[in-house]
Write a protein that holds these residues in place. Structure first.
Motif, PDB file in Angstrom:
ATOM      1  N   TYR A   1       0.819  -1.213   0.000  1.00 57.51           N
ATOM      2  CA  TYR A   1       0.000   0.000   0.000  1.00 57.51           C
ATOM      3  C   TYR A   1       0.856   1.268   0.000  1.00 57.51           C
ATOM      4  CZ  TYR A   1       1.090   0.206   5.014  1.00 57.51           C
ATOM      5  OH  TYR A   1       1.738   0.265   6.220  1.00 57.51           O
ATOM      6  N   VAL A   2       0.276   2.329  -0.520  1.00 55.58           N
ATOM      7  CA  VAL A   2       0.795   3.689  -0.406  1.00 55.58           C
ATOM      8  C   VAL A   2      -0.432   4.559  -0.194  1.00 55.58           C
ATOM      9  CG1 VAL A   2       2.110   5.562  -1.466  1.00 55.58           C
ATOM     10  CG2 VAL A   2       2.678   3.198  -2.015  1.00 55.58           C
ATOM     11  N   VAL A   3      -0.601   5.105   1.009  1.00 50.18           N
ATOM     12  CA  VAL A   3      -1.829   5.833   1.340  1.00 50.18           C
ATOM     13  C   VAL A   3      -1.528   7.064   2.177  1.00 50.18           C
ATOM     14  CG1 VAL A   3      -3.254   3.743   1.281  1.00 50.18           C
ATOM     15  CG2 VAL A   3      -2.231   4.474   3.441  1.00 50.18           C
ATOM     16  N   ARG A   4      -2.535   7.948   2.250  1.00 48.71           N
ATOM     17  CA  ARG A   4      -2.512   9.071   3.165  1.00 48.71           C
ATOM     18  C   ARG A   4      -3.764   8.996   4.027  1.00 48.71           C
ATOM     19  NH1 ARG A   4      -1.146  14.300  -0.489  1.00 48.71           N
ATOM     20  NH2 ARG A   4      -0.961  15.302   1.549  1.00 48.71           N
ATOM     21  N   GLY A   5      -3.676   9.558   5.230  1.00 46.63           N
ATOM     22  CA  GLY A   5      -4.819   9.550   6.119  1.00 46.63           C
ATOM     23  C   GLY A   5      -6.003  10.245   5.478  1.00 46.63           C
ATOM     24  N   SER A   6      -7.146   9.620   5.512  1.00 45.76           N
ATOM     25  CA  SER A   6      -8.313  10.117   4.792  1.00 45.76           C
ATOM     26  C   SER A   6      -9.123  11.118   5.612  1.00 45.76           C
ATOM     27  CB  SER A   6      -9.208   8.943   4.388  1.00 45.76           C
ATOM     28  OG  SER A   6      -9.632   8.235   5.534  1.00 45.76           O
ATOM     29  N   ASN A   7     -10.080  11.738   4.958  1.00 50.04           N
ATOM     30  CA  ASN A   7     -11.030  12.664   5.578  1.00 50.04           C
ATOM     31  C   ASN A   7     -12.041  11.836   6.368  1.00 50.04           C
ATOM     32  OD1 ASN A   7     -13.093  14.479   6.157  1.00 50.04           O
ATOM     33  ND2 ASN A   7     -13.150  15.382   4.108  1.00 50.04           N
ATOM     34  N   ILE A   8     -12.062  12.008   7.694  1.00 50.54           N
ATOM     35  CA  ILE A   8     -13.047  11.299   8.521  1.00 50.54           C
ATOM     36  C   ILE A   8     -14.006  12.284   9.192  1.00 50.54           C
ATOM     37  CG2 ILE A   8     -11.601   9.266   8.917  1.00 50.54           C
ATOM     38  CD1 ILE A   8     -10.995  10.439  11.747  1.00 50.54           C
ATOM     39  N   SER A   9     -14.066  13.508   8.648  1.00 55.61           N
ATOM     40  CA  SER A   9     -15.049  14.470   9.149  1.00 55.61           C
ATOM     41  C   SER A   9     -16.432  14.058   8.639  1.00 55.61           C
ATOM     42  CB  SER A   9     -14.714  15.880   8.665  1.00 55.61           C
ATOM     43  OG  SER A   9     -15.172  16.094   7.338  1.00 55.61           O
ATOM     44  N   PRO A  10     -17.511  14.602   9.223  1.00 54.44           N
ATOM     45  CA  PRO A  10     -18.856  14.193   8.815  1.00 54.44           C
ATOM     46  C   PRO A  10     -19.379  14.890   7.559  1.00 54.44           C
ATOM     47  CG  PRO A  10     -19.000  15.659  10.695  1.00 54.44           C
ATOM     48  CD  PRO A  10     -17.536  15.420  10.454  1.00 54.44           C
ATOM     49  N   ASP A  11     -18.480  15.323   6.664  1.00 52.99           N
ATOM     50  CA  ASP A  11     -18.934  15.869   5.388  1.00 52.99           C
ATOM     51  C   ASP A  11     -19.605  14.757   4.577  1.00 52.99           C
ATOM     52  OD1 ASP A  11     -18.802  18.067   3.251  1.00 52.99           O
ATOM     53  OD2 ASP A  11     -17.856  16.365   2.241  1.00 52.99           O
ATOM     54  N   LYS A  12     -20.783  15.021   4.056  1.00 54.11           N
ATOM     55  CA  LYS A  12     -21.565  13.982   3.387  1.00 54.11           C
ATOM     56  C   LYS A  12     -21.110  13.705   1.959  1.00 54.11           C
ATOM     57  CE  LYS A  12     -25.752  14.380   6.155  1.00 54.11           C
ATOM     58  NZ  LYS A  12     -27.223  14.570   6.167  1.00 54.11           N
ATOM     59  N   ASP A  13     -20.438  14.676   1.333  1.00 56.17           N
ATOM     60  CA  ASP A  13     -20.054  14.496  -0.062  1.00 56.17           C
ATOM     61  C   ASP A  13     -18.664  13.898  -0.225  1.00 56.17           C
ATOM     62  OD1 ASP A  13     -22.461  15.581  -1.035  1.00 56.17           O
ATOM     63  OD2 ASP A  13     -21.668  17.620  -0.808  1.00 56.17           O
ATOM     64  N   THR A  14     -17.723  14.325   0.602  1.00 54.07           N
ATOM     65  CA  THR A  14     -16.345  13.894   0.397  1.00 54.07           C
ATOM     66  C   THR A  14     -15.824  12.930   1.444  1.00 54.07           C
ATOM     67  OG1 THR A  14     -15.460  15.832   1.588  1.00 54.07           O
ATOM     68  CG2 THR A  14     -15.790  16.049  -0.792  1.00 54.07           C
ATOM     69  N   ARG A  15     -16.660  12.608   2.449  1.00 52.14           N
ATOM     70  CA  ARG A  15     -16.191  11.562   3.352  1.00 52.14           C
ATOM     71  C   ARG A  15     -17.311  10.915   4.123  1.00 52.14           C
ATOM     72  NH1 ARG A  15     -13.614   7.719   2.029  1.00 52.14           N
ATOM     73  NH2 ARG A  15     -12.077   6.842   3.447  1.00 52.14           N
ATOM     74  N   VAL A  16     -17.207  10.781   5.454  1.00 58.17           N
ATOM     75  CA  VAL A  16     -17.995   9.769   6.152  1.00 58.17           C
ATOM     76  C   VAL A  16     -19.342  10.267   6.679  1.00 58.17           C
ATOM     77  CG1 VAL A  16     -15.921   8.486   6.775  1.00 58.17           C
ATOM     78  CG2 VAL A  16     -16.830  10.185   8.380  1.00 58.17           C
ATOM     79  N   GLY A  17     -19.736  11.480   6.329  1.00 58.20           N
ATOM     80  CA  GLY A  17     -21.011  11.986   6.819  1.00 58.20           C
ATOM     81  C   GLY A  17     -22.194  11.160   6.384  1.00 58.20           C
ATOM     82  N   ALA A  18     -22.096  10.523   5.215  1.00 57.58           N
ATOM     83  CA  ALA A  18     -23.191   9.705   4.701  1.00 57.58           C
ATOM     84  C   ALA A  18     -23.039   8.232   5.062  1.00 57.58           C
ATOM     85  CB  ALA A  18     -23.298   9.857   3.184  1.00 57.58           C
ATOM     86  N   TRP A  19     -21.952   7.900   5.753  1.00 54.40           N
ATOM     87  CA  TRP A  19     -21.752   6.508   6.151  1.00 54.40           C
ATOM     88  C   TRP A  19     -22.727   6.145   7.278  1.00 54.40           C
ATOM     89  CZ3 TRP A  19     -16.236   4.125   6.191  1.00 54.40           C
ATOM     90  CH2 TRP A  19     -15.559   4.466   5.006  1.00 54.40           C
ATOM     91  N   THR A  20     -23.148   4.907   7.299  1.00 49.43           N
ATOM     92  CA  THR A  20     -23.980   4.438   8.404  1.00 49.43           C
ATOM     93  C   THR A  20     -23.099   4.144   9.617  1.00 49.43           C
ATOM     94  OG1 THR A  20     -23.768   2.100   7.826  1.00 49.43           O
ATOM     95  CG2 THR A  20     -25.556   3.346   6.757  1.00 49.43           C
ATOM     96  N   ASP A  21     -23.731   3.998  10.772  1.00 45.70           N
ATOM     97  CA  ASP A  21     -22.985   3.621  11.971  1.00 45.70           C
ATOM     98  C   ASP A  21     -22.293   2.279  11.778  1.00 45.70           C
ATOM     99  OD1 ASP A  21     -25.550   4.973  14.139  1.00 45.70           O
ATOM    100  OD2 ASP A  21     -23.810   5.951  13.260  1.00 45.70           O
ATOM    101  N   ALA A  22     -22.958   1.361  11.096  1.00 51.58           N
ATOM    102  CA  ALA A  22     -22.359   0.050  10.860  1.00 51.58           C
ATOM    103  C   ALA A  22     -21.112   0.163   9.995  1.00 51.58           C
ATOM    104  CB  ALA A  22     -23.377  -0.875  10.201  1.00 51.58           C
TER     105      ALA A  22
END
Length: 290
Positions: free
Chosen positions: A74-95
């Protein structure tokens, strides 16, 4: 069924749907507990918040880190985990958030093993709920996933011995159990154990040090924190251990080098006295290794 009621947490995200769902809306106490876990123990900012010369840029908290992590798969960077619904986890479910945190599985499949899900497996149901509640309370930051993001192959979990499954809340009343819990969430042994093929060797080198870090400070080798009186910390006083953990200062008064110095000052300095006492007590139980 709420995560608070879950007797177990399966590895597959589909199965998690039945177990990892937060029930009632989070209250202020739950959010504050989540803040403590993220700030003082899990240190999520270390990978997921940009930083500059003065430290973390909290105006863009959780929008993604600047550091690149790489290994042969792998080659990665830490991702956006803010609750923005368009570009990261805001639209993710709790599961889905639960699966990412404790099983390293995202919406598009397996996350890179640099995501320390193995260390978060012992999270109690209430603490997992609290972390998710706190992340949902953060400011949404619009920040698309940064390149590079390349992953290949599979990896096997390597949880700490005794910390491969959720802890029961009542068990944390025991000081050593609480210390193990804190050590796992803070990833103490994943840094302070030698590695084999990129995974900590908990079987033979638990706490013996030897993991190599390459950063702006140069090449840094994690130290031995076993109870060995000469090679480890067996001869250190409790106060000396606590100072190293929370202030980044060695027994001889010299400053420790990153990443420990960064983590100690930015995160572990916020550790509660009870958690710090329990952690030091548990470190004393690590068998001596040279």
């Amino acid at each position: 069924m709420s995560a608070k009621d879950s007797p177990l947490r399966p590895a597959a995200p589909i199965a998690l749907l039945a177990f990892c769902l937060i029930g009632p809306a989070a209250d202020a106490g739950e959010i504050e507990r989540g803040r403590y876990l993220v700030d003082a123990l899990a240190a999520c900012d270390n990978c997921h918040t940009p930083r500059g010369a003065a430290g973390y840029d909290f105006s863009n908290r959780f929008s993604g880190g600047a550091q690149t992590f790489s290994d042969k798969s792998y080659v990665v960077r830490g991702s956006n985990i803010s609750p923005d619904k368009d570009t990261r986890v805001g639209a993710w479910t709790d599961a889905e958030l639960c699966a990412a945190i404790i099983d390293g599985v995202g919406r598009k499949g397996r996350l890179a093993p640099v995501m320390p899900s193995d260390s978060y497996k012992p999270l109690t149901s209430s603490d997992l709920d609290a972390i998710i509640a706190f992340l949902r309370s953060a400011t949404p930051i619009r920040a698309p996933l940064q390149a590079p993001q390349q992953r290949s192959g599979e990896w096997a979990p390597h949880p700490m011995p005794g910390a491969a499954a959720p802890f029961d809340e009542a068990s944390l009343a025991d000081k050593n159990t609480r210390g193990l819990y804190v050590a796992s969430l803070a990833r103490c042994l994943s840094c302070h154990s030698e590695e084999i093929d990129g995974a900590p060797d908990y079987q033979d080198r638990l706490g013996a040090g030897g993991k190599t870090f390459r950063n702006a400070a140069g090449v840094v080798v994690a130290s031995n924190i076993t109870s060995h009186p000469a090679k480890g910390v067996g001869a250190w006083s409790d106060d000396e251990l606590k100072r190293a953990i929370t202030q980044g200062v060695a027994r001889d008064g010299a400053p420790l080098r990153p990443p420990m110095s960064t983590l100690s000052k930015a995160h572990f300095s916020k550790m509660s006295p009870d958690d710090l006492d329990a952690l030091v007590a548990w470190i004393r139980t690590i068998p001596p290794k040279e």
